[in-house]
Design an enzyme around this catalytic site. Sequence first.
Site, short mmCIF file in Angstrom:
data_model
loop_
_atom_site.label_atom_id
_atom_site.label_comp_id
_atom_site.label_asym_id
_atom_site.label_seq_id
_atom_site.Cartn_x
_atom_site.Cartn_y
_atom_site.Cartn_z
N CYS A 169 0.80 -1.24 0.00
CA CYS A 169 0.00 0.00 0.00
C CYS A 169 0.82 1.28 0.00
O CYS A 169 0.80 2.03 -0.96
CB CYS A 169 -0.93 0.00 1.21
SG CYS A 169 -2.09 -1.38 1.18
N1 LIG Z 1 -2.88 -6.09 1.84
C1 LIG Z 1 -3.32 -5.04 2.47
O1 LIG Z 1 -2.95 -4.78 3.61
C2 LIG Z 1 -4.32 -4.09 1.84
C3 LIG Z 1 -4.96 -3.15 2.66
C4 LIG Z 1 -5.89 -2.28 2.10
C5 LIG Z 1 -6.14 -2.33 0.73
N2 LIG Z 1 -5.48 -3.23 -0.05
C6 LIG Z 1 -5.81 -3.25 -1.47
O2 LIG Z 1 -6.64 -4.38 -1.72
C7 LIG Z 1 -6.39 -4.90 -3.03
C8 LIG Z 1 -6.01 -6.37 -2.93
O3 LIG Z 1 -4.80 -6.47 -2.18
P1 LIG Z 1 -4.33 -7.82 -1.50
O4 LIG Z 1 -3.27 -7.44 -0.55
O5 LIG Z 1 -5.50 -8.60 -1.00
O6 LIG Z 1 -3.70 -8.57 -2.77
P2 LIG Z 1 -3.30 -10.12 -2.87
O7 LIG Z 1 -2.27 -10.21 -3.92
O8 LIG Z 1 -3.02 -10.66 -1.50
O9 LIG Z 1 -4.63 -10.82 -3.36
C9 LIG Z 1 -5.18 -10.59 -4.61
C10 LIG Z 1 -5.80 -11.88 -5.12
O10 LIG Z 1 -6.46 -11.60 -6.35
C11 LIG Z 1 -6.24 -12.71 -7.19
N3 LIG Z 1 -6.48 -12.28 -8.58
C12 LIG Z 1 -5.69 -11.55 -9.38
N4 LIG Z 1 -6.27 -11.35 -10.56
C13 LIG Z 1 -7.48 -11.95 -10.51
C14 LIG Z 1 -8.54 -12.08 -11.42
N5 LIG Z 1 -8.50 -11.53 -12.64
N6 LIG Z 1 -9.63 -12.80 -11.02
C15 LIG Z 1 -9.67 -13.36 -9.81
N7 LIG Z 1 -8.69 -13.26 -8.89
C16 LIG Z 1 -7.61 -12.56 -9.24
C17 LIG Z 1 -4.85 -13.16 -6.90
O11 LIG Z 1 -4.64 -14.51 -7.30
C18 LIG Z 1 -4.79 -12.99 -5.38
O12 LIG Z 1 -5.19 -14.16 -4.70
C19 LIG Z 1 -5.29 -4.00 -3.62
O13 LIG Z 1 -5.89 -2.98 -4.36
C20 LIG Z 1 -4.63 -3.41 -2.38
O14 LIG Z 1 -4.02 -2.17 -2.66
C21 LIG Z 1 -4.59 -4.12 0.47
#
Ligand SMILES: NC(=O)c1ccc[n+]([C@@H]2O[C@H](COP(=O)([O-])OP(=O)(O)OC[C@H]3O[C@@H](n4cnc5c(N)ncnc54)[C@H](O)[C@@H]3O)[C@@H](O)[C@H]2O)c1
Length: 453
Positions: free
Chosen positions: A285
Site C-alpha cells: 500500500c
Molecule cells: N494487503 C493489504 O494490507 C491491503 C490493505 C488495504 C487495501 N489493499 C488493497 O486491496 C487490493 C487487494 O490487495 P491484497 O493485498 O489482498 O492482494 P493479494 O495479492 O493478497 O490478493 C489478490 C488476489 O487476487 C487474485 N487475482 C488476481 N487477478 C485476478 C482475477 N483476474 N480474477 C480473480 N482473482 C484474481 C490473486 O490470485 C490474489 O489471490 C489491492 O488494491 C490493495 O491495494 C490491500
Amino acid sequence: MISNQAIQLKLTIIAEELLERFQSRDATVGIIGLGYVGLPLALTAAQAGFSVLGFDINRSYVDRLNRGESYIKHIPSAPIASAVDRRHLEATNDFSRLGEPDAILICVPTPLTRHREPDLSYVKDTARAIAPYLRRGQLVVLESTTYPGTTDEVLKPILESTGLKSGKDFFLAYSPEREDPGNASFGTSTIPKVVGGDGPEALALANALYRQLVVETVPVSTAATAEAVKLTENIFRAVNIALVNELKVVYAAMGIDIWEVIDAAKTKPFGFMPFYPGPGLGGHCIPIDPFYLTWKAREYDITTRFIELAGQVNTHMPYYVVERLVEAVDRSGRPFSGSQVLVLGAAYKKNVDDMRESPSLKLMELIEARGARADYHDPHIPELPPTRQHGALTGRLSVPITPETLRRYDAVLIATDHDDVDYRLIVDHAKLVVDTRNVCAKAGIVDARIIKA
Ligand SMILES: NC(=O)c1ccc[n+]([C@@H]2O[C@H](COP(=O)([O-])OP(=O)(O)OC[C@H]3O[C@@H](n4cnc5c(N)ncnc54)[C@H](O)[C@@H]3O)[C@@H](O)[C@H]2O)c1
C-alpha cells in the site's frame, strides 16, 4: 459525508428486493480475489450468515480454501474450515458462476507498472470476467485501492458494454479496503467502512450490505470521493513516515534519539500523532498507492510535490541504514567488504509473512553490493520467494537464531520488529546490532553494541 438516515430513499422494485436480501442476510456474496484482503472479507461475510462464493485465478488458493485450510499466516484455518463445513463459504475458479452472487466485491491487486504508473490490468480483467454473466439486480463493488475516477471511468464502461445500465439494471459502488493484516486490535468487521455509489440507489444498497458486515459504515457522496478517501489515508501515512525518517537523520547527526523525541512529543494530548521511522517503506500500500494520485493529477496539470518528496526521502532510507551499518562494522575494526551480516526480518512489517516491497530485500542487496554477504532470519518466512526486482536472493533460507550462528556474523541488522524473536539472545551473542526499529530499547535491552539507525 452522508448520514445513514439521509440515504433512505424510495427504491425501485429491483433495488428494494436486493436491499431486503442484504438486510435479512439471505443473499450470496461473491468475492473476487481471495488474498490478504479478500480472504478475511469472505470469512467476515460467511460469519455474518451470508452465503459466500469466492473467485480466484490461483488454483492452489481455491483448493486450499475448499479444504478449509488457510494460506495466509495470520489467518487461522479453524474459522475457514467451520465456514466451509456449514456451507457458508466456497471457492471456485469457474467464473461462469459469476451470475450466482447478489453482490460481487472485487479485491484484486492494483500495483504499479515498471514505469511506476497505475496497473489496472487486474481490475480490467475482472470486469471483463464479470461482464458476460452480469445480470439485472446485481451489486458490484470495487474494493481495490485506486485513483479517483476508476469506478466510473474504467469499471463502469466495461460492465455497461453488456447493454445493462448502472443505476437501473445493476448497481455499482466503491468501498475502500482498510484491512491491516496482523493488527491484533482491528479486523475486517471492526474497521468502519467508507462507501460511495454510482448514484443514490447503489449507495443505499452497498451501504446496506456493509452494515451487515462491519461495525459502522461511512457513506460519502460519490464513488470518486470514496476512492479519494483511501488515497488520502495512505498519502497521509507516506508523508508522515517520510517526515520522521528525515528527522531521524537530522537528529542522529546531532546525537539525539528520534524515538525518545517522538515518545515525549506524543504526550501532547492534541495536535500531534506519532509516526515512527524505519529502514524504508514496504508492503502493497504505502509505497504504491500515493503514486496512483500522482499519475491521475497529471491529467489536471498538477504536480503532487509532497508525494514525490516523501517518496524520495523514504526510498533513500535503506541507503542511509546501510551507510550506518558499514560505518559501525568498519569502526569495530573489521572491513565491511568480506564481512557477514544477518538481516533480521524479511517481511515488510512485524508479525506477518508478507514480503511485498519489503525494504529487507533492498537492504540485503545493498549490503552485498558493498562486498559483504547478507543472510536473513524471519520466523514467518522460511525461504525467500521469487521477486521481480531481487531475483538474486530467491531461494535463500532463513538462518536459525542460536548463539553459535549469531557469533558467525559481523553484525545483525534488525529490519523488522517481529514479536516472535528473542532480542535478548541476539544482543547477548551478536558482535554488533544495528536496530532500525528501536525494538531493543522497547524490550528494555541497553548495550553499547546496539546502534540505532
Ligand atoms: N494487503 C493489504 O494490507 C491491503 C490493505 C488495504 C487495501 N489493499 C488493497 O486491496 C487490493 C487487494 O490487495 P491484497 O493485498 O489482498 O492482494 P493479494 O495479492 O493478497 O490478493 C489478490 C488476489 O487476487 C487474485 N487475482 C488476481 N487477478 C485476478 C482475477 N483476474 N480474477 C480473480 N482473482 C484474481 C490473486 O490470485 C490474489 O489471490 C489491492 O488494491 C490493495 O491495494 C490491500
